[in-house]
Design an enzyme around this catalytic site. Structure first.
Site, PDB file in Angstrom:
ATOM      1  N   LYS A 262       0.884   4.058  -2.898  1.00 24.58           N
ATOM      2  CA  LYS A 262       0.496   5.436  -2.619  1.00 24.58           C
ATOM      3  C   LYS A 262       1.634   6.414  -2.902  1.00 24.58           C
ATOM      4  CE  LYS A 262      -3.814   5.007  -1.462  1.00 24.58           C
ATOM      5  NZ  LYS A 262      -4.835   5.433  -2.435  1.00 24.58           N
TER       6      LYS A 262
ATOM      7  N   TYR B  52       0.834  -1.213   0.000  1.00 21.27           N
ATOM      8  CA  TYR B  52       0.000   0.000   0.000  1.00 21.27           C
ATOM      9  C   TYR B  52       0.867   1.261   0.000  1.00 21.27           C
ATOM     10  CZ  TYR B  52      -3.965   2.961   1.496  1.00 21.27           C
ATOM     11  OH  TYR B  52      -4.946   3.919   1.595  1.00 21.27           O
TER      12      TYR B  52
END
Length: 251
Positions: free
Chosen positions: A156, A152
């Site tokens: 991001k 993640y």
């Protein structure tokens, strides 16, 4: 803002995406509410329509190339050529690195990065043709690193580099690209994290708030306000930026 403009919001059946879709509709845009399950989008569409707005529920996997193109073609046909895009769709598959599977990695990369790429590529032609466009990508404070989120965090952070490149490439066509990096926002995703670690959501929020300078956790409308600014006429000289909406400064 011109009421004929059309916005596309991905991952908009709930949480941040739903809040953003409703805010953009209130700003006078027609809004395509995109999520994996078209039925799940319908309550958001109905709420927008009940308030006097125009919206369309669209079910598509943002990582599916032909599906994305078909969805954008449908939106242009039924709502109008989209010139605002909010890439919000996302998933988590948290685990420490030594436990993380290749499938965990690929799933997160596909939705966040491949999905944002496919959606942006499909929509940008409408923006450049119009000579006006707004792209808002959802990053996260996790881009700065977060234990148990190698996938993640990388996705991001990648969103931020993607955004800056879009700003460079598309600026001369009247298109801006910016990213918003939320901190702790009260959504189903953070509620699920609380369940996973054995806390009630209220306990989880209270613990998080002690680490946030403004002494509260965020809500979807906090992100929707920021999207509204980036999507508006007044943000035409703001591009390639990453705005941390996290209740305090980030490293």
């Amino acid at each position: 803002m011109n009421t004929t403009r059309t916005a596309v919001v991905t991952g908009a059946a709930r949480g941040i995406g739903a809040g953003v879709a409703k805010r953009l509709a209130a700003d006078g845009l027609s809004v395509a509410v995109i999520d994996l399950d078209e039925e799940a989008c319908k309550p958001v569409v109905e709420e927008i329509e009940a308030a006097g707005g125009r919206a369309l529920a669209v079910g598509v996997d943002v990582a599916d190339e032909p599906g994305v193109q078909g969805a954008v073609d449908r939106i242009a046909r039924e709502l109008g050529a989209p010139t605002v895009l909010v890439n919000n769709a996302g998933i988590t598959r948290d685990n420490l690195l030594f436990k993380m599977t290749a499938d965990d990695w690929d799933a997160v990369m596909n939705v966040h990065l491949r999905g944002s790429f496919l959606m942006t590529r499909a929509v940008q032609g409408h923006m450049t043709e119009a000579g006006w466009g707004r792209i808002v990508n959802l990053s996260s404070t996790s881009a700065l690193g977060n234990r148990g989120q190698a996938n993640y965090s990388a996705a991001k952070a990648g969103i931020q580099g993607f955004t800056k490149t879009l700003a460079i490439e598309l600026g001369r066509f009247g298109v801006t690209a910016n990213a918003i990096a939320p901190g702790f926002i009260e959504t189903e995703m953070t509620a699920e994290t609380a369940r996973r670690i054995g806390m009630t959501f209220d306990e989880f929020k209270a613990a998080a708030a002690t680490q946030i300078p403004v002494a509260r956790t965020g809500r979807p409308e906090d992100i929707a306000h920021a999207v509204s600014f980036f999507a508006g006429e007044g943000a035409g000289f703001v591009s390639g930026q990453v705005l941390y909406v996290a209740g305090g400064p980030q490293d």
